[in-house]
Design an enzyme around this catalytic site. Structure first.
Site, PDB file in Angstrom:
ATOM      1  N   LYS A   1       0.841  -1.207   0.000  1.00  0.00           N
ATOM      2  CA  LYS A   1       0.000   0.000   0.000  1.00  0.00           C
ATOM      3  C   LYS A   1       0.874   1.255   0.000  1.00  0.00           C
ATOM      4  CE  LYS A   1      -1.868   1.757   3.995  1.00  0.00           C
ATOM      5  NZ  LYS A   1      -1.586   3.198   4.059  1.00  0.00           N
ATOM      6  N   ASN A   2       1.899   1.265   0.850  1.00  0.00           N
ATOM      7  CA  ASN A   2       2.683   2.488   1.021  1.00  0.00           C
ATOM      8  C   ASN A   2       3.614   2.782  -0.150  1.00  0.00           C
ATOM      9  OD1 ASN A   2       1.393   2.921   3.393  1.00  0.00           O
ATOM     10  ND2 ASN A   2       3.159   2.529   4.729  1.00  0.00           N
TER      11      ASN A   2
ATOM     12  N   CYS B   1      -5.295   8.200   9.642  1.00  0.00           N
ATOM     13  CA  CYS B   1      -5.374   7.550  10.950  1.00  0.00           C
ATOM     14  C   CYS B   1      -5.153   8.555  12.065  1.00  0.00           C
ATOM     15  CB  CYS B   1      -4.290   6.474  11.070  1.00  0.00           C
ATOM     16  SG  CYS B   1      -4.642   4.978  10.172  1.00  0.00           S
TER      17      CYS B   1
ATOM     18  N   ARG C   1       0.009  14.668  13.239  1.00  0.00           N
ATOM     19  CA  ARG C   1       0.883  14.299  12.122  1.00  0.00           C
ATOM     20  C   ARG C   1       1.022  15.536  11.241  1.00  0.00           C
ATOM     21  NH1 ARG C   1      -0.928   8.459   9.924  1.00  0.00           N
ATOM     22  NH2 ARG C   1       1.084   8.528   8.888  1.00  0.00           N
TER      23      ARG C   1
ATOM     24  N   ASP D   1       4.680   0.568  12.041  1.00  0.00           N
ATOM     25  CA  ASP D   1       3.467  -0.048  11.493  1.00  0.00           C
ATOM     26  C   ASP D   1       3.305  -1.513  11.902  1.00  0.00           C
ATOM     27  OD1 ASP D   1       2.775   2.307  10.315  1.00  0.00           O
ATOM     28  OD2 ASP D   1       3.324   1.728   8.272  1.00  0.00           O
TER      29      ASP D   1
ATOM     30  N   ARG E   1      -8.802  -0.588   4.567  1.00  0.00           N
ATOM     31  CA  ARG E   1      -7.923   0.440   4.001  1.00  0.00           C
ATOM     32  C   ARG E   1      -6.562  -0.160   3.661  1.00  0.00           C
ATOM     33  NH1 ARG E   1      -6.671   4.926   7.679  1.00  0.00           N
ATOM     34  NH2 ARG E   1      -5.265   5.221   5.946  1.00  0.00           N
TER      35      ARG E   1
HETATM   36  C1  UD1 Z   1       4.432   6.883   6.366  1.00  0.00           C
HETATM   37  C2  UD1 Z   1       3.581   5.653   6.177  1.00  0.00           C
HETATM   38  C3  UD1 Z   1       3.042   5.176   7.514  1.00  0.00           C
HETATM   39  C4  UD1 Z   1       4.186   4.941   8.500  1.00  0.00           C
HETATM   40  C5  UD1 Z   1       5.080   6.175   8.575  1.00  0.00           C
HETATM   41  C6  UD1 Z   1       6.340   5.945   9.408  1.00  0.00           C
HETATM   42  C7  UD1 Z   1       2.643   5.834   3.961  1.00  0.00           C
HETATM   43  C8  UD1 Z   1       1.426   6.052   3.109  1.00  0.00           C
HETATM   44  N1  UD1 Z   1       2.479   5.960   5.292  1.00  0.00           N
HETATM   45  O1  UD1 Z   1       3.609   7.892   6.914  1.00  0.00           O
HETATM   46  O2  UD1 Z   1       2.328   3.960   7.304  1.00  0.00           O
HETATM   47  O3  UD1 Z   1       3.674   4.686   9.783  1.00  0.00           O
HETATM   48  O4  UD1 Z   1       5.512   6.566   7.247  1.00  0.00           O
HETATM   49  O5  UD1 Z   1       7.057   4.873   8.923  1.00  0.00           O
HETATM   50  O6  UD1 Z   1       3.711   5.546   3.462  1.00  0.00           O
HETATM   51  N2  UD1 Z   1       6.638  14.547  10.833  1.00  0.00           N
HETATM   52  C9  UD1 Z   1       6.768  15.873  11.171  1.00  0.00           C
HETATM   53  N3  UD1 Z   1       6.550  16.811  10.206  1.00  0.00           N
HETATM   54  C10 UD1 Z   1       6.223  16.472   8.917  1.00  0.00           C
HETATM   55  C11 UD1 Z   1       6.108  15.105   8.588  1.00  0.00           C
HETATM   56  C12 UD1 Z   1       6.313  14.161   9.561  1.00  0.00           C
HETATM   57  O7  UD1 Z   1       7.064  16.209  12.316  1.00  0.00           O
HETATM   58  O8  UD1 Z   1       6.042  17.378   8.103  1.00  0.00           O
HETATM   59  C13 UD1 Z   1       6.859  13.517  11.863  1.00  0.00           C
HETATM   60  C14 UD1 Z   1       5.620  12.688  12.140  1.00  0.00           C
HETATM   61  O9  UD1 Z   1       4.764  13.311  13.046  1.00  0.00           O
HETATM   62  C15 UD1 Z   1       6.235  11.418  12.695  1.00  0.00           C
HETATM   63  C16 UD1 Z   1       7.538  11.287  11.898  1.00  0.00           C
HETATM   64  O10 UD1 Z   1       7.805  12.583  11.372  1.00  0.00           O
HETATM   65  O11 UD1 Z   1       6.570  11.600  14.042  1.00  0.00           O
HETATM   66  C17 UD1 Z   1       7.498  10.292  10.760  1.00  0.00           C
HETATM   67  O12 UD1 Z   1       6.389  10.566   9.927  1.00  0.00           O
HETATM   68  P1  UD1 Z   1       6.411  10.228   8.373  1.00  0.00           P
HETATM   69  O13 UD1 Z   1       7.561   9.339   8.076  1.00  0.00           O
HETATM   70  O14 UD1 Z   1       6.332  11.500   7.606  1.00  0.00           O
HETATM   71  O15 UD1 Z   1       5.059   9.433   8.195  1.00  0.00           O
HETATM   72  P2  UD1 Z   1       4.113   9.409   6.930  1.00  0.00           P
HETATM   73  O16 UD1 Z   1       4.889   9.673   5.694  1.00  0.00           O
HETATM   74  O17 UD1 Z   1       2.905  10.206   7.205  1.00  0.00           O
END
Ligand code: UD1
Length: 429
Positions: free
Chosen positions: A22-23, A126, A131, A316, A408
């Site tokens: 999915k990711n 979620c 986030r 995850d 999902r």
């Molecule tokens: C992706 C995955 C999700 C997984 C996560 C971490 C997909 C569709 N989703 O989510 O399943 O759990 O990676 O492996 O691929 N953060 C900030 N600022 C930002 C962006 C992120 O502070 O602008 C923080 C987040 O709050 C979190 C950390 O960075 O603490 C990691 O988040 P991130 O790797 O960005 O997660 P996603 O890309 O949303």
């Protein structure tokens, strides 16, 4: 809303085909916005999130056709999508669509890179802690985009296109790295991404972008270099296997006992999780066809695990591991470092008789001899599946309510488990 009914106590034996990730599928579909040509994606999983993203892309004017199966095709392989973003009719991604799935926010980068503007609602998805998208915005700014935030929307503008820049992420972010990659692919000049996410899905997207004519090197390491090109063209790419689905069924097999082949799974995509399973007492055997997981008789050993960006133990799989450890012969500790509040499964697991104590980011799990079936509620995607895992080992019946979240991220979950002997069924309403 559908429910899933499970009667615990059956061992799992057989083969579970692992679907496309999915990711990876989601950002790959989004990458189609970068070219006027058709992008063909194979092995796309049948998931609600994929359908939701089809709607979002459709709103931008993207045409998606789904190829039917031909005689002789592997029934377990995913779908083939032909995606054409020849004409982008709208650069706005509205709240009603984006609020349902966080990853849809990522359309901002290819839209601004190709069209010079994008207006995208702040994301939903979620409910696992705050986030934010500050780092995604930072990456776009480093590529020369002007950003405004207005009425819950992020408006990005780059009239003369994006330009290469240095992007140094203070924190590893998957979404931030995808954003940087997609923006930089069409930027003027060279971009260097430091502290990039190393998740395999980043490598998969970079591979696909390179097939489309991008010049990306270093994906899979924490330093990625992108030489921007003026245009990208069509390509064909198969989505890599889902490491989270793999790890989830591996934990399910370890929980229920038995011997299961996870077909198409690739051990190097989840080595940290497999190592934990071995420490917990499962037998893990990589084969030509995938990964075999077996546990026969012996009880589960407790483990100490801290989640971390790849190649560490994935957040995850944290909920699924916690479900497994509820039955260990002793006390385990699991520390969640990626997302705050990603412990919603704790109170639901407690309904099945688990003993879990939370202290900040760390959960202490005292293994119990028996879990007992109960009605439980699915909260987020990974938490829901942890309830299924616990239910497989619980005495009597567990009813998992609100399974929308499972759909999902997990394709035909009840079917895949039932074929291995689990007593599990979906009750549609
Ligand atoms: C992706 C995955 C999700 C997984 C996560 C971490 C997909 C569709 N989703 O989510 O399943 O759990 O990676 O492996 O691929 N953060 C900030 N600022 C930002 C962006 C992120 O502070 O602008 C923080 C987040 O709050 C979190 C950390 O960075 O603490 C990691 O988040 P991130 O790797 O960005 O997660 P996603 O890309 O949303």
């Amino acid at each position: 809303m559908d429910r899933i009914r499970i009667v615990g106590g059956q061992r799992l034996n057989g083969t579970i085909p692992i679907s496309g990730a999915k990711n990876a599928a989601l950002p790959l579909m989004i990458a189609s916005l970068l070219t006027e040509d058709t992008l063909i994606l194979d092995n796309v999983p049948r998931l609600v999130d994929v359908v939701q993203l089809q709607r979002i892309l459709g709103n931008h004017g993207v045409d998606i056709t789904i190829a039917g199966k031909r005689p002789g095709d592997d029934p377990n392989s995913g779908r083939t999508l032909h995606i054409s973003a020849k004409t982008i009719v709208d650069t706005t991604a509205p709240y009603e669509l984006v609020s349902k799935m966080r990853a849809s926010f990522w359309v901002v980068a290819p839209l601004v890179a190709r069209m010079g503007e994008a207006k995208v609602s702040m994301p939903g998805g979620c409910a696992i802690g705050t986030r934010p998208v500050d780092l995604l915005i930072m990456a776009l700014e480093r590529l020369g985009a002007e950003i405004e935030i207005e009425g819950g929307y992020v408006i990005a503008r780059a009239k003369n296109g994006l330009r290469g820049g240095e992007i140094n992420f203070p924190k590893v972010t998957v979404g931030g790295t995808h954003t940087a990659l997609m923006g930089a692919a069409l930027a003027h000049g060279t971009t260097v991404i430091e502290n990039a996410a190393r998740e395999p899905e980043i490598g998969d997207v970079a591979d696909c972008l390179n097939k489309m004519g991008a010049k990306i090197s270093g994906a899979g390491t924490s330093r990625i270099v992108v030489d921007g090109v003026a245009r990208l063209h069509g390509a064909r790419h198969a989505v890599l296997p889902d490491r989270i689905e793999t790890g989830t069924y591996a934990m399910a097999a370890a929980m229920a006992g038995g011997d299961v082949l996870l077909q198409n799974a690739r051990p190097e995509l989840l080595q940290a999780a497999l190592d934990v399973l071995v420490r917990a007492g499962a037998t893990v055997t990589p084969t030509n066809e995938g990964i075999r997981i077996a546990r026969n008789g012996a009880g589960l050993e407790p483990v100490e695990v801290t989640t971390a960006p790849f190649p560490g133990f994935p957040t995850d799989l944290q909920a699924q591991l916690m479900a497994l450890m509820t039955r260990a012969k002793g006390t385990s500790h699991i520390t969640e470092t990626i997302f705050e509040n990603r412990f919603m499964h704790v109170q639901e697991l407690a309904r099945l008789g688990a003993h879990i104590h939370l202290d900040g980011e760390t959960a202490t799990i005292e293994g119990v001899e028996r879990l007992k079936g109960a009605p439980v509620m699915a909260t987020d995607l990974r938490a829901s599946v942890s309830l299924v895992i616990a239910a497989l080992a619980a005495e009597g019946e567990t009813m998992v309510n609100r399974v929308y979240h499972l759909d999902r991220g997990f394709e035909r979950l009840e079917d895949k488990l039932a074929r291995c002997g689990a007593a599990i069924e979906r009750i549609s309403s």
